[in-house]
Design a protein around this motif. Structure first.
Motif, PDB file in Angstrom:
ATOM      1  N   UNK A   1     113.570   7.732 -10.500  1.00 25.76           N
ATOM      2  CA  UNK A   1     114.229   6.437 -10.382  1.00 25.76           C
ATOM      3  C   UNK A   1     114.343   5.693 -11.718  1.00 25.76           C
ATOM      4  N   UNK A   2     113.852   6.275 -12.790  1.00 27.79           N
ATOM      5  CA  UNK A   2     113.982   5.623 -14.083  1.00 27.79           C
ATOM      6  C   UNK A   2     112.647   5.363 -14.752  1.00 27.79           C
ATOM      7  N   UNK A   3     112.667   4.530 -15.782  1.00 25.19           N
ATOM      8  CA  UNK A   3     111.485   4.240 -16.595  1.00 25.19           C
ATOM      9  C   UNK A   3     110.607   3.237 -15.856  1.00 25.19           C
ATOM     10  N   UNK A   4     109.418   3.643 -15.465  1.00 25.04           N
ATOM     11  CA  UNK A   4     108.576   2.751 -14.660  1.00 25.04           C
ATOM     12  C   UNK A   4     107.145   3.259 -14.635  1.00 25.04           C
ATOM     13  N   UNK A   5     106.262   2.371 -14.167  1.00 21.24           N
ATOM     14  CA  UNK A   5     104.900   2.695 -13.776  1.00 21.24           C
ATOM     15  C   UNK A   5     104.079   3.266 -14.932  1.00 21.24           C
ATOM     16  N   UNK A   6     103.072   4.050 -14.602  1.00 18.79           N
ATOM     17  CA  UNK A   6     102.178   4.607 -15.599  1.00 18.79           C
ATOM     18  C   UNK A   6     102.892   5.476 -16.632  1.00 18.79           C
ATOM     19  N   UNK A   7     103.847   6.323 -16.224  1.00 21.79           N
ATOM     20  CA  UNK A   7     104.562   7.101 -17.247  1.00 21.79           C
ATOM     21  C   UNK A   7     105.262   6.221 -18.277  1.00 21.79           C
ATOM     22  N   UNK A   8     105.795   5.076 -17.849  1.00 26.52           N
ATOM     23  CA  UNK A   8     106.462   4.179 -18.803  1.00 26.52           C
ATOM     24  C   UNK A   8     105.466   3.638 -19.818  1.00 26.52           C
ATOM     25  N   UNK A   9     104.272   3.267 -19.368  1.00 25.31           N
ATOM     26  CA  UNK A   9     103.258   2.741 -20.283  1.00 25.31           C
ATOM     27  C   UNK A   9     102.756   3.835 -21.227  1.00 25.31           C
ATOM     28  N   UNK A  10     102.610   5.057 -20.727  1.00 23.02           N
ATOM     29  CA  UNK A  10     102.200   6.173 -21.583  1.00 23.02           C
ATOM     30  C   UNK A  10     103.286   6.475 -22.609  1.00 23.02           C
ATOM     31  N   UNK A  11     104.544   6.464 -22.169  1.00 24.53           N
ATOM     32  CA  UNK A  11     105.681   6.707 -23.062  1.00 24.53           C
ATOM     33  C   UNK A  11     105.708   5.694 -24.200  1.00 24.53           C
TER      34      UNK A  11
ATOM     35  N   UNK B   1     113.339  11.309 -20.534  1.00 21.02           N
ATOM     36  CA  UNK B   1     113.123  10.965 -19.132  1.00 21.02           C
ATOM     37  C   UNK B   1     114.039  11.770 -18.219  1.00 21.02           C
ATOM     38  N   UNK B   2     113.520  12.086 -17.024  1.00 17.14           N
ATOM     39  CA  UNK B   2     114.326  12.682 -15.967  1.00 17.14           C
ATOM     40  C   UNK B   2     114.767  11.569 -15.025  1.00 17.14           C
ATOM     41  N   UNK B   3     116.047  11.486 -14.748  1.00 17.66           N
ATOM     42  CA  UNK B   3     116.567  10.457 -13.850  1.00 17.66           C
ATOM     43  C   UNK B   3     117.645  11.068 -12.964  1.00 17.66           C
TER      44      UNK B   3
ATOM     45  N   UNK C   1     122.204   8.883  -9.457  1.00 20.41           N
ATOM     46  CA  UNK C   1     122.447   7.597  -8.804  1.00 20.41           C
ATOM     47  C   UNK C   1     121.608   6.467  -9.397  1.00 20.41           C
ATOM     48  N   UNK C   2     120.651   6.823 -10.271  1.00 12.40           N
ATOM     49  CA  UNK C   2     119.819   5.792 -10.891  1.00 12.40           C
ATOM     50  C   UNK C   2     119.984   5.744 -12.408  1.00 12.40           C
ATOM     51  N   UNK C   3     120.996   6.404 -12.931  1.00 15.81           N
ATOM     52  CA  UNK C   3     121.139   6.442 -14.383  1.00 15.81           C
ATOM     53  C   UNK C   3     121.423   5.054 -14.956  1.00 15.81           C
ATOM     54  N   UNK C   4     121.956   4.147 -14.143  1.00 13.85           N
ATOM     55  CA  UNK C   4     122.215   2.790 -14.637  1.00 13.85           C
ATOM     56  C   UNK C   4     120.918   2.009 -14.887  1.00 13.85           C
TER      57      UNK C   4
ATOM     58  N   UNK D   1     117.438  10.572 -21.967  1.00 13.23           N
ATOM     59  CA  UNK D   1     117.218  11.040 -20.601  1.00 13.23           C
ATOM     60  C   UNK D   1     118.108  12.238 -20.295  1.00 13.23           C
ATOM     61  N   UNK D   2     117.718  12.961 -19.251  1.00 11.32           N
ATOM     62  CA  UNK D   2     118.525  14.048 -18.706  1.00 11.32           C
ATOM     63  C   UNK D   2     118.683  13.796 -17.215  1.00 11.32           C
ATOM     64  N   UNK D   3     119.799  14.221 -16.663  1.00 12.03           N
ATOM     65  CA  UNK D   3     120.066  14.063 -15.228  1.00 12.03           C
ATOM     66  C   UNK D   3     119.440  15.233 -14.476  1.00 12.03           C
ATOM     67  N   UNK D   4     118.699  14.919 -13.447  1.00 15.93           N
ATOM     68  CA  UNK D   4     118.028  15.979 -12.686  1.00 15.93           C
ATOM     69  C   UNK D   4     119.033  17.019 -12.211  1.00 15.93           C
ATOM     70  N   UNK D   5     118.647  18.285 -12.339  1.00 17.43           N
ATOM     71  CA  UNK D   5     119.489  19.382 -11.899  1.00 17.43           C
ATOM     72  C   UNK D   5     120.526  19.829 -12.909  1.00 17.43           C
ATOM     73  N   UNK D   6     120.685  19.089 -13.982  1.00 15.05           N
ATOM     74  CA  UNK D   6     121.695  19.440 -14.989  1.00 15.05           C
ATOM     75  C   UNK D   6     121.195  20.567 -15.879  1.00 15.05           C
TER      76      UNK D   6
END
Length: 374
Positions: free
Chosen positions: A26-36, A50-52, A55-58, A66-71
């Motif tokens: 879903x984007x940049x958030x939570x513990x991974x965002x703080x570690x990043x 980031x993997x996003x 539908x949430x790239x915005x 970032x990269x789009x999942x599945x790409x």
């Protein structure tokens, strides 16, 4: 794509590449965002991607790779990154290679049953495969723990040979270090008038229900409380980006706000039912009000580790209400700021926030990444 991925799996790992994900892309958030953010400071030579989902790239902030999942780019990144950081799981079923380092940060202190403890509740686990849970757990090199309760729970429900990082949650660092100036700026950006008493209402989802069905009428509550009160309403992210409230007035829909930590800083008190946000909010040492109109149903449906309504120190974070009228009375009478509520909050903080000191992200980065010595 599978054939190309197999080719990428033969490429050398990039020692300067880390891939991050949060809340199922879903984007940049939570513990991974703080570690990043801390990794950019302490190990700037390691590039974070980031993997996003498409539908949430915005949601992606400008300038964040970032990269789009599945790409095609996603699969190459997953095949060659040395460091993998996620608070849930990476999509598509990737092959973890020798030499890759996977940090599972999790995204909350467990109140409801998790992992293998969900086995007695098969009707409400949405067809989850417990074999896949174990296989996913076997990929982890590190599992981040917010508190001793989490450490004990993760050991039992996600059995594997990973190392427990008993460091606290990086996402809570800002709650421990924020200044009054930052809090004031956040409130101003939310359009909150100076001097207002701000309540954050953040209910969690119910496994036994479809969609967001709040058990609280926000407009009725703010009318009953009178002028000077503002209610921020944040629906669980499972339900999209809106709580469906009427815009304007003293009820503000903040479901789409990108940073829940900022909402915590803006609020004078938290009203929640069974959301793990209560454990994070307790870092602020501000009132937590448990509004639990369906506690028996929730507990029976999924099982819980903590008895929020028991009134026992360490289990109950503060004042409790089970109906709208009780909640209104708790707020109007001042019971939410009483000495009894303060004592409960102190015991709750002692149990669930012992490692939250504003430096969790630094501890994580220094353990997981090769930080240059000074």
């Amino acid at each position: 794509m599978a054939g190309v991925y197999r080719v990428d799996l033969r490429r050398p790992l990039d020692p300067c590449l880390a891939v991050y994900g949060a809340y199922w892309n879903r984007g940049v958030a939570c513990n991974p965002a703080a570690v990043y953010a801390k990794a950019r400071e302490l190990v700037p030579h390691i590039r974070g991607v980031w993997v996003v989902s498409s539908r949430h790239r915005d949601r992606m902030p400008p300038g964040v790779p970032y990269v789009i999942e599945g790409s095609r780019a996603y699969w190459r990144t997953m095949a060659t990154a040395t460091y993998l950081v996620n608070n849930s799981s990476f999509p598509g079923g990737f092959t973890k290679r020798p030499g890759q380092i996977y940090l599972q940060t999790h995204h909350g202190t467990p109140l409801k049953t998790m992992g293998l403890d969900q086995l007695p509740y098969p009707a409400l686990t949405n067809g989850v495969s417990f074999e896949r849970i174990v296989a996913h757990t076997d990929q982890w090199d590190f599992s981040l723990s917010a508190n001793p309760h989490s450490t004990e729970t993760w050991d039992r429900v996600y059995p594997s040979s990973y190392e427990q990082l008993t460091y606290g949650y990086p996402r809570n660092d800002v709650l421990c270090t924020a200044t009054p100036e930052l809090t004031g700026r956040i409130r101003a950006e939310l359009g909150i008038a100076p001097g207002s008493t701000v309540l954050l209402y953040a209910p969690t989802h119910r496994d036994y229900r479809k969609g967001f069905v709040p058990r609280l009428d926000p407009e009725r509550l703010t009318r009953a409380l009178g002028p000077g009160w503002v209610l921020l309403v944040r629906a669980h992210y499972f339900y999209g980006r809106s709580a469906g409230t009427v815009p304007g007035g003293r009820v503000v829909d903040v479901t789409g706000h990108p940073c829940v930590e900022e909402l915590c800083l803006a609020a004078d008190a938290l009203i929640t039912d069974y959301s793990s946000l209560m454990f994070d909010y307790a870092c602020l040492d501000r009132p937590v009000i448990t509004y639990a109109p369906d506690w028996d149903a929730y507990r029976a449906a999924r099982g819980t580790y903590v008895d929020l309504l028991s009134g026992r120190p360490g289990d109950t974070p503060g004042a409790v209400a089970t109906t709208e009228d009780e909640l209104c009375e708790v707020l109007r009478s001042g019971a939410w700021t009483s000495p009894e509520a303060d004592a409960l909050r102190a015991a709750f903080r002692s149990r669930f926030c012992p490692w939250d000191d504003g430096h969790a992200a630094e501890r994580v980065v220094r353990r997981v990444f090769p930080v240059p010595s000074n």
